[in-house]
Scaffold this motif. Structure first.
Motif, PDB file in Angstrom:
ATOM      1  N   LYS A   1     -97.232  77.833 -18.960  1.00 28.00           N
ATOM      2  CA  LYS A   1     -98.650  77.477 -18.912  1.00 28.00           C
ATOM      3  C   LYS A   1     -98.881  76.187 -19.688  1.00 28.00           C
ATOM      4  O   LYS A   1     -98.036  75.775 -20.482  1.00 28.00           O
ATOM      5  CB  LYS A   1     -99.502  78.561 -19.586  1.00 28.00           C
ATOM      6  CG  LYS A   1     -99.545  79.891 -18.886  1.00 28.00           C
ATOM      7  CD  LYS A   1    -100.411  80.827 -19.714  1.00 28.00           C
ATOM      8  CE  LYS A   1    -100.922  81.994 -18.940  1.00 28.00           C
ATOM      9  NZ  LYS A   1    -101.899  82.765 -19.718  1.00 28.00           N
ATOM     10  N   ALA A   2    -100.059  75.615 -19.506  1.00 27.10           N
ATOM     11  CA  ALA A   2    -100.441  74.444 -20.289  1.00 27.10           C
ATOM     12  C   ALA A   2    -100.637  74.829 -21.756  1.00 27.10           C
ATOM     13  O   ALA A   2    -100.292  74.070 -22.664  1.00 27.10           O
ATOM     14  CB  ALA A   2    -101.711  73.814 -19.738  1.00 27.10           C
ATOM     15  N   SER A   3    -101.183  76.019 -21.997  1.00 25.43           N
ATOM     16  CA  SER A   3    -101.349  76.564 -23.348  1.00 25.43           C
ATOM     17  C   SER A   3    -101.460  78.074 -23.207  1.00 25.43           C
ATOM     18  O   SER A   3    -101.726  78.591 -22.119  1.00 25.43           O
ATOM     19  CB  SER A   3    -102.598  76.006 -24.032  1.00 25.43           C
ATOM     20  OG  SER A   3    -103.764  76.568 -23.460  1.00 25.43           O
ATOM     21  N   TYR A   4    -101.282  78.787 -24.308  1.00 30.47           N
ATOM     22  CA  TYR A   4    -101.362  80.248 -24.216  1.00 30.47           C
ATOM     23  C   TYR A   4    -102.765  80.721 -23.867  1.00 30.47           C
ATOM     24  O   TYR A   4    -102.926  81.790 -23.287  1.00 30.47           O
ATOM     25  CB  TYR A   4    -100.882  80.897 -25.522  1.00 30.47           C
ATOM     26  CG  TYR A   4     -99.380  80.932 -25.575  1.00 30.47           C
ATOM     27  CD1 TYR A   4     -98.661  81.794 -24.767  1.00 30.47           C
ATOM     28  CD2 TYR A   4     -98.679  80.068 -26.402  1.00 30.47           C
ATOM     29  CE1 TYR A   4     -97.282  81.811 -24.777  1.00 30.47           C
ATOM     30  CE2 TYR A   4     -97.306  80.082 -26.422  1.00 30.47           C
ATOM     31  CZ  TYR A   4     -96.607  80.956 -25.609  1.00 30.47           C
ATOM     32  OH  TYR A   4     -95.246  80.955 -25.622  1.00 30.47           O
TER      33      TYR A   4
ATOM     34  N   VAL B   1    -101.085  80.295 -14.762  1.00 28.40           N
ATOM     35  CA  VAL B   1     -99.642  80.108 -14.888  1.00 28.40           C
ATOM     36  C   VAL B   1     -99.258  78.964 -13.959  1.00 28.40           C
ATOM     37  O   VAL B   1     -99.564  78.988 -12.764  1.00 28.40           O
ATOM     38  CB  VAL B   1     -98.882  81.401 -14.513  1.00 28.40           C
ATOM     39  CG1 VAL B   1     -97.388  81.161 -14.523  1.00 28.40           C
ATOM     40  CG2 VAL B   1     -99.256  82.537 -15.448  1.00 28.40           C
ATOM     41  N   LEU B   2     -98.615  77.944 -14.507  1.00 26.54           N
ATOM     42  CA  LEU B   2     -98.248  76.769 -13.712  1.00 26.54           C
ATOM     43  C   LEU B   2     -96.927  76.950 -12.975  1.00 26.54           C
ATOM     44  O   LEU B   2     -96.760  76.478 -11.854  1.00 26.54           O
ATOM     45  CB  LEU B   2     -98.171  75.538 -14.615  1.00 26.54           C
ATOM     46  CG  LEU B   2     -99.481  75.178 -15.320  1.00 26.54           C
ATOM     47  CD1 LEU B   2     -99.248  74.070 -16.329  1.00 26.54           C
ATOM     48  CD2 LEU B   2    -100.533  74.765 -14.299  1.00 26.54           C
ATOM     49  N   ILE B   3     -95.981  77.597 -13.631  1.00 24.40           N
ATOM     50  CA  ILE B   3     -94.679  77.863 -13.012  1.00 24.40           C
ATOM     51  C   ILE B   3     -94.291  79.292 -13.361  1.00 24.40           C
ATOM     52  O   ILE B   3     -94.367  79.703 -14.521  1.00 24.40           O
ATOM     53  CB  ILE B   3     -93.586  76.903 -13.527  1.00 24.40           C
ATOM     54  CG1 ILE B   3     -93.943  75.449 -13.226  1.00 24.40           C
ATOM     55  CG2 ILE B   3     -92.231  77.267 -12.914  1.00 24.40           C
ATOM     56  CD1 ILE B   3     -92.980  74.437 -13.832  1.00 24.40           C
ATOM     57  N   LYS B   4     -93.862  80.030 -12.353  1.00 24.16           N
ATOM     58  CA  LYS B   4     -93.356  81.386 -12.556  1.00 24.16           C
ATOM     59  C   LYS B   4     -92.098  81.518 -11.701  1.00 24.16           C
ATOM     60  O   LYS B   4     -92.144  81.265 -10.497  1.00 24.16           O
ATOM     61  CB  LYS B   4     -94.397  82.413 -12.147  1.00 24.16           C
ATOM     62  CG  LYS B   4     -94.077  83.818 -12.547  1.00 24.16           C
ATOM     63  CD  LYS B   4     -95.256  84.719 -12.209  1.00 24.16           C
ATOM     64  CE  LYS B   4     -95.186  86.008 -12.966  1.00 24.16           C
ATOM     65  NZ  LYS B   4     -96.342  86.875 -12.688  1.00 24.16           N
ATOM     66  N   LYS B   5     -90.993  81.860 -12.344  1.00 24.74           N
ATOM     67  CA  LYS B   5     -89.713  81.943 -11.641  1.00 24.74           C
ATOM     68  C   LYS B   5     -88.994  83.217 -12.037  1.00 24.74           C
ATOM     69  O   LYS B   5     -88.910  83.562 -13.217  1.00 24.74           O
ATOM     70  CB  LYS B   5     -88.802  80.765 -12.028  1.00 24.74           C
ATOM     71  CG  LYS B   5     -89.265  79.416 -11.563  1.00 24.74           C
ATOM     72  CD  LYS B   5     -88.957  79.225 -10.107  1.00 24.74           C
ATOM     73  CE  LYS B   5     -89.308  77.817  -9.679  1.00 24.74           C
ATOM     74  NZ  LYS B   5     -88.808  77.497  -8.372  1.00 24.74           N
ATOM     75  N   ASP B   6     -88.451  83.904 -11.046  1.00 23.79           N
ATOM     76  CA  ASP B   6     -87.541  85.004 -11.316  1.00 23.79           C
ATOM     77  C   ASP B   6     -86.162  84.409 -11.581  1.00 23.79           C
ATOM     78  O   ASP B   6     -85.754  83.457 -10.907  1.00 23.79           O
ATOM     79  CB  ASP B   6     -87.470  85.960 -10.128  1.00 23.79           C
ATOM     80  CG  ASP B   6     -88.771  86.737  -9.943  1.00 23.79           C
ATOM     81  OD1 ASP B   6     -89.433  87.036 -10.956  1.00 23.79           O
ATOM     82  OD2 ASP B   6     -89.118  87.048  -8.792  1.00 23.79           O
ATOM     83  N   ILE B   7     -85.461  84.971 -12.545  1.00 21.30           N
ATOM     84  CA  ILE B   7     -84.114  84.521 -12.876  1.00 21.30           C
ATOM     85  C   ILE B   7     -83.139  85.536 -12.283  1.00 21.30           C
ATOM     86  O   ILE B   7     -83.177  86.710 -12.655  1.00 21.30           O
ATOM     87  CB  ILE B   7     -83.941  84.385 -14.400  1.00 21.30           C
ATOM     88  CG1 ILE B   7     -84.923  83.321 -14.927  1.00 21.30           C
ATOM     89  CG2 ILE B   7     -82.493  84.039 -14.751  1.00 21.30           C
ATOM     90  CD1 ILE B   7     -85.000  83.221 -16.430  1.00 21.30           C
TER      91      ILE B   7
END
Length: 111
Positions: free
Chosen positions: A45-48, A53-59
């Protein structure tokens, strides 16, 4: 390579590719190996306080590789420092945020 990592601080050029291997350690220092049914997620995110949410990725558990594509950061503001965390959701539903308060700095590109 345009990516620098220092602890949980990542610095990268906007629009570049990021590939980082993620390792999880238990409190006693032994490496945790994910099991079937576990999931790992990166969120930035830009801040908490920001609701978006700007980027969300599954690992993926088989590679443990956080992979940001150029288009993931191409339109982000720069230079700017974002916040991220990485959490493990165990197969039984327990959640462990094993990286909290991480920082990702996006630095300028010429183009």
């Amino acid at each position: 390579m345009s990516v620098k990592v220092n602890g949980t601080t990542i610095s990268m050029t906007r629009g570049d590719t990021l590939k980082l291997t993620i390792t999880i350690f238990d409190a006693d220092g032994t490496e945790y190996v994910p099991i079937e049914g576990d999931s790992i997620r990166f969120a930035m995110k830009a801040s908490y306080k920001d609701p978006d949410v700007l980027i969300k990725k599954d690992i993926p558990l088989d590679t443990m590789l956080l992979h940001l594509e150029p288009e993931d950061t191409k339109n982000l503001n720069m230079p700017k420092q974002y916040v991220y965390d990485i959490e493990l959701t165990h197969a039984n539903g327990d959640v462990d945020t094993f990286i909290a308060g991480g920082k990702l700095s996006i630095v300028e590109e010429v183009d």
